[in-house]
Design a protein around this motif. Structure first.
Motif, PDB file in Angstrom:
ATOM      1  N   LYS A  31      27.972  46.835 -16.287  1.00  0.00           N
ATOM      2  CA  LYS A  31      27.149  47.581 -17.245  1.00  0.00           C
ATOM      3  C   LYS A  31      27.209  49.093 -17.005  1.00  0.00           C
ATOM      4  N   ASP A  32      27.148  49.524 -15.729  1.00  0.00           N
ATOM      5  CA  ASP A  32      26.980  50.953 -15.429  1.00  0.00           C
ATOM      6  C   ASP A  32      28.212  51.629 -14.824  1.00  0.00           C
ATOM      7  N   GLY A  33      29.238  50.835 -14.460  1.00  0.00           N
ATOM      8  CA  GLY A  33      30.379  51.436 -13.752  1.00  0.00           C
ATOM      9  C   GLY A  33      31.517  51.857 -14.649  1.00  0.00           C
ATOM     10  N   PHE A  34      31.245  52.049 -15.942  1.00  0.00           N
ATOM     11  CA  PHE A  34      32.323  52.333 -16.906  1.00  0.00           C
ATOM     12  C   PHE A  34      33.075  53.619 -16.587  1.00  0.00           C
ATOM     13  N   GLU A  35      32.401  54.579 -15.896  1.00  0.00           N
ATOM     14  CA  GLU A  35      33.113  55.819 -15.565  1.00  0.00           C
ATOM     15  C   GLU A  35      34.284  55.533 -14.626  1.00  0.00           C
ATOM     16  N   PHE A  36      34.204  54.404 -13.912  1.00  0.00           N
ATOM     17  CA  PHE A  36      35.298  54.007 -13.036  1.00  0.00           C
ATOM     18  C   PHE A  36      36.325  53.170 -13.792  1.00  0.00           C
ATOM     19  N   TYR A  37      35.896  52.022 -14.297  1.00  0.00           N
ATOM     20  CA  TYR A  37      36.890  51.093 -14.814  1.00  0.00           C
ATOM     21  C   TYR A  37      37.480  51.508 -16.153  1.00  0.00           C
ATOM     22  N   LYS A  38      36.900  52.502 -16.822  1.00  0.00           N
ATOM     23  CA  LYS A  38      37.512  52.977 -18.065  1.00  0.00           C
ATOM     24  C   LYS A  38      38.494  54.125 -17.830  1.00  0.00           C
TER      25      LYS A  38
END
Length: 935
Positions: free
Chosen positions: A790-797
């Motif tokens: 939910k919150d780690g999109f800055e990493f996996y995107k």
């Protein structure tokens, strides 16, 4: 030394198929090294386009060491090269294509012993299959262990030759149809537990590529050039795999010597090398390396006479073996050393001969001598080893089945019996009239003799025994007892040893092996805790099944991949063990052997495999294999080859056997006038060139935290205690990897996908590690993983790499590292490292974590043209982060700091202890360190 004409020809031919027939000592490894150097340096072929398969891990490491050494000034890194044994390459193929595999992440490869345990534990399911009794009708007297062993043999054979169980199931012969059904059930049971055995590794890699066009196309486009060493010892499925991968470009180079094909019992077929040329319709180049740089002329002539004496009927490549000018003399370097009838006299003559070589300076060290036998477990051979040790001549024989007879192992088993056995245990019950019971009594007697002389030792033992008789909170498995045993006064002499070398540290290596045995028992008994309720069940399993089985099957002692011939000892090796090695003096025994037909051979079942490999005439196979085996043995010798036996005259079984008699009788005895020992020059044993690899987490940080613990865990391979926190960390890391890889591949995933993957990983890890987490901990881990989604999109995107492996070549070692995640922002790379513990509790390790991030940044910077900005320490539990800045100017200082620690490891500097008392309290060695005042 310059390449000779044939070597140069092999080096310069790059495109198209090529068969290199490489005789013994013909510079095969050097040729392969120079061929790769030519491909990469002169032809501009990227290392990631090349696949090289070797027969052993030692050979692979020697090859990569020599290649990287040759290219160290070219700024070319070989980390992307596909190199290793066929099995290790197949594991890489499976891992890179896990989405196409029948296995799941975290799968476990069973070693032979694990495989035997697995089959034995499932035997009741095989007994339900129609035809079980008929399959074992000739061997109905066999116990369950032996029946499991026979099934294992056939299952491995089916895997290695790629025979489908469906073909067997349809057979009208009940024994064969049973085998098909049993093999199918066996494979299903393995997959249910997310496991595969050693033989099935290559079968699964082949299946993945055969059934998935995308996976096949990817690897065919990636691998343009293939080199296979020891091709004479490849099996059917390996050949299919090689041709499947190499079929697009056909740049397949195979190297081998059909005269040294000795692994038929593992499924190898000589057909592969003898028919290789015919598969390419006159397109295949054939190069023969026939100059032997290893051996003296008389040894080469003897080997040639031996192999040429048999009529091969076309089932052999003709060779003209020669020696270089410096070895072209007529001195007798092949002799016999034997006696008539008396084994004692034989032992004495061998001992006197070895002492003569040493005392006259012919050899500087006993490691210049190797004894080669068909088996080193034979009573006569073990007796010889004991005699030589009694005479002050060290013997290195790790496969002689002596592990359970070593004093240190008997004493530890005695302690386990003394502490654990209760009145209700079955171990010493009268109805259990087993050999193992006599062995256990002997172990107890040895211990009791020792403690009678040492009151402190006795009191410590009594205290430990009382502890296990009054279990309140339970104990963390048998491995916790193992580490409590180490703290006993009697164990101190085994551990306080600062000597170097395999032989000098044999006792400590053996204790390390015993820790693995205990850990495996904990996993197989599936009890993470010993309690008052289960202690009888666990201990009966440990003594009456686990140790009993291992003792019956034998446990090998430690073998160092680099120190194949330890100083101060002659080597006792099987002929198969000696493959790829060379020794100045070789003494070949087992001359009573002959190419006899196998006893108890099941011809009905063997017929399946003969049809699959209908090549050599069946009636000649034993003869062919026998001559190849001893040709391999004889050709290991550099300066002196000795044939030795206790001669037995007619009337009894002849020794030497008729197969050896003609060549043996032509040899001069070593004390005859024909042998001029004054002119005998014996070279020293060559060191193996192997470059070690070191990482930040597994080496640098472990050593910095405690050199003593590093020595015990990494050098002597003592198994660490299995903890729920380690299990939990692995589980969460696997789930984060799943999320990151899915996004890297452009896939969209839901919370349901993540939950399903997480719970599957948990079940698989639970089986492989033998630990069950409390339900609330499992749920907490799942919530953490969901929060990351939910919150780690800055990493996996912003992903660039997931689980990125990186290497840096230093002068005498390789630096390696695996990065959890690398993201890219505004053209700059950022390293992300995941931590599953509490941020606050982790602050005491913050400097280590920061160094780890900066170290990873160094590795990344050395392997990319892009700017590396820095890194992030991400705490999964609450999503908190610590940013770590990185400056390119820091690279040399960080690598220098790393190098200082690695030099200490290489120089065996392990006397220092950790200064962090908190870490001591969580260490498995804490009781030992307290007992000897280290803390």
């Amino acid at each position: 030394m310059k390449l000779n004409k044939s070597q140069k020809e092999a080096v310069e031919h790059i495109d198209g198929p090529m068969l290199i027939i490489a005789g013994p000592g013909s510079g095969k490894t050097r040729t392969l090294v120079e061929r790769v150097v030519n491909m990469v340096k002169n032809k501009g072929i990227s290392p990631d386009k090349i696949l090289i398969s070797t027969f052993t891990e030692r050979a692979a490491r020697e090859l990569i060491t020599r290649i990287t050494s040759r290219l160290k000034d070219e700024n070319i890194y070989m980390n992307s090269l596909y190199i290793g044994t066929i099995h290790s390459i197949c594991l890489r193929i499976i891992d890179e294509n896990i989405e196409y595999s029948l296995l799941k992440k975290g799968y476990k490869v069973l070693e032979t012993i694990d495989q035997k345990f697995f089959i034995f534990s499932k035997l009741k399911y095989f007994k339900e299959i129609l035809g079980y009794n008929e399959f074992f009708i000739k061997n109905s007297y066999m116990n369950s262990w032996k029946q499991g062993e026979i099934l294992l043999k056939w299952f491995n054979k089916l895997s290695e030759e790629g025979i489908e169980e469906t073909i067997l199931k349809e057979n009208i012969n009940l024994k064969i149809s049973f085998l098909g059904e049993a093999f199918e059930k066996y494979k299903k049971m393995l997959l249910q537990e997310n496991k595969l055995d050693f033989s099935m590794i290559q079968l699964e890699a082949f299946r993945i590529l055969k059934e998935n066009s995308i996976a096949l196309e990817n690897i065919q486009n990636k691998i343009n050039y293939i080199m296979i060493d020891e091709y004479q010892d490849t099996n059917t499925i390996q050949e299919k795999l090689i041709f499947l991968i190499g079929n697009k470009f056909k740049n397949i180079c195979v190297v081998g010597d059909d005269d040294q094909g000795i692994y038929r019992f593992r499924g190898a077929t000589i057909k592969n090398i003898l028919q290789f040329e015919s598969k390419f319709q006159n397109e295949c180049k054939v190069v023969k390396l026939e100059t032997n740089y290893r051996s003296e002329k008389s040894i080469v002539s003897f080997c040639k006479a031996w192999i040429d004496s048999l009529y091969w009927d076309g089932f052999r490549h003709e060779k003209n073996l020669i020696v270089p000018e410096e070895k072209d003399n007529d001195e007798a370097k092949v002799v016999r050393l034997s006696v008539s009838e008396s084994e004692n006299t034989w032992q004495e003559r061998i001992g006197e001969f070895l002492k003569f070589l040493k005392n006259t300076g012919k050899i500087k060290d006993y490691n210049q001598v190797a004894f080669l036998f068909r088996s080193v477990k034979n009573k006569k051979i073990v007796s010889l080893a004991h005699y030589l040790e009694y005479k002050g001549i060290g013997v290195y024989s790790p496969r002689s089945n002596l592990f359970f007879y070593r004093d240190e192992i008997k004493e530890i088993i005695g302690i386990f019996l003394y502490v654990l056995i209760r009145e209700d245990n079955k171990v010493f019950k009268t109805e259990y009239k087993l050999d193992i019971v006599d062995y256990y009594k002997n172990c107890l007697n040895i211990l009791e003799k020792k403690i009678r002389k040492d009151l402190d030792y006795f009191n410590q033992l009594e205290k430990l025994k009382i502890e296990y008789e009054n279990l309140k909170d339970g104990k963390n498995g048998l491995l916790e007892l193992f580490y409590e045993v180490l703290a006993l006064k009697g164990m101190e002499s085994f551990i306080k040893n600062d000597s170097e070398g395999v032989l000098e540290n044999r006792k400590l290596y053996n204790i390390g092996i015993f820790s693995k045995i205990v850990e495996k028992a904990d996993i197989l008994s599936r009890s993470s805790k010993i309690t008052e309720e289960n202690i009888i069940k666990i201990t009966d399993y440990f003594f009456l099944m686990h140790l009993k089985f291992l003792k019956q099957n034998g446990v090998d002692e430690y073998e160092d991949i680099k120190e194949f011939a330890p100083k101060g000892a002659v080597s006792f090796l099987t002929i198969h063990q000696s493959k790829g090695l060379e020794f100045p003096v070789v003494i070949v025994g087992s001359l009573e052997s002959s190419p006899e037909k196998e006893r108890d051979k099941d011809e009905e079942i063997e017929e399946i495999f003969l049809k699959n490999d209908s090549f050599e005439p069946e009636y000649r196979i034993k003869e062919f294999d026998f001559w190849r085996l001893y040709y391999t043995a004889f050709s290991r010798a550099k300066d002196l080859l000795v044939l030795s036996c206790v001669e037995i005259s007619k009337g009894k079984r002849e020794v030497p056997s008729p197969a050896f008699k003609r060549v043996y009788e032509m040899l001069p005895d070593i004390i005859s006038k024909e042998v001029n020992l004054d002119k005998l020059n014996i070279s020293e044993t060559n060191d193996v060139q192997l470059m070690d690899a070191f990482s930040c987490t597994s080496h640098y940080l472990k050593y910095v935290n405690c050199p003593f613990k590093y020595k015990m865990n990494k050098i002597f391979e003592f198994k660490g205690l299995r903890t729920p926190s380690t299990f939990f960390g692995n589980l969460v890391h696997q789930s984060l990897e799943f999320i990151n890889k899915e996004y890297l591949n452009g896939e969209k995933i839901s919370l349901e996908d993540v939950e399903k993957n997480y719970l599957n990983d948990y079940e698989n890890l639970k089986i492989s590690q033998g630990i069950k987490l409390p339900e609330k901990i499992v749920e907490a881990g799942l919530e953490q993983v969901k929060r990351y989604l939910k919150d780690g999109f800055e990493f996996y995107k912003n992903i660039s790499y997931v689980e990125k492996e990186l290497h840096i070549l230093k002068e005498d070692y390789t630096i390696e590292g695996k990065l959890d995640l690398v993201i890219e922002k505004e053209g700059e790379l950022i390293v992300v490292d995941f931590k599953t513990g509490d941020m606050e509790k982790s602050l005491e390790n913050l400097e280590d974590y920061k160094f780890q991030i900066k170290f990873y940044c160094c590795l990344l910077q050395k392997n990319t043209d892009k700017k590396v900005k820095g890194g992030v320490i991400y705490f999964v539990k609450d999503g908190s982060k610590i940013d770590v800045d990185f400056n390119n100017n820091e690279v040399e200082d960080i690598l220098k700091k790393f190098d200082e620690i690695i030099k200490k490891i290489q120089n065996q500097k392990f006397t220092e202890r950790t200064q962090n008392k908190k870490k001591c309290l969580n260490c498995e060695f804490k009781k030992y360190c307290f007992s000897v005042n280290m803390i």
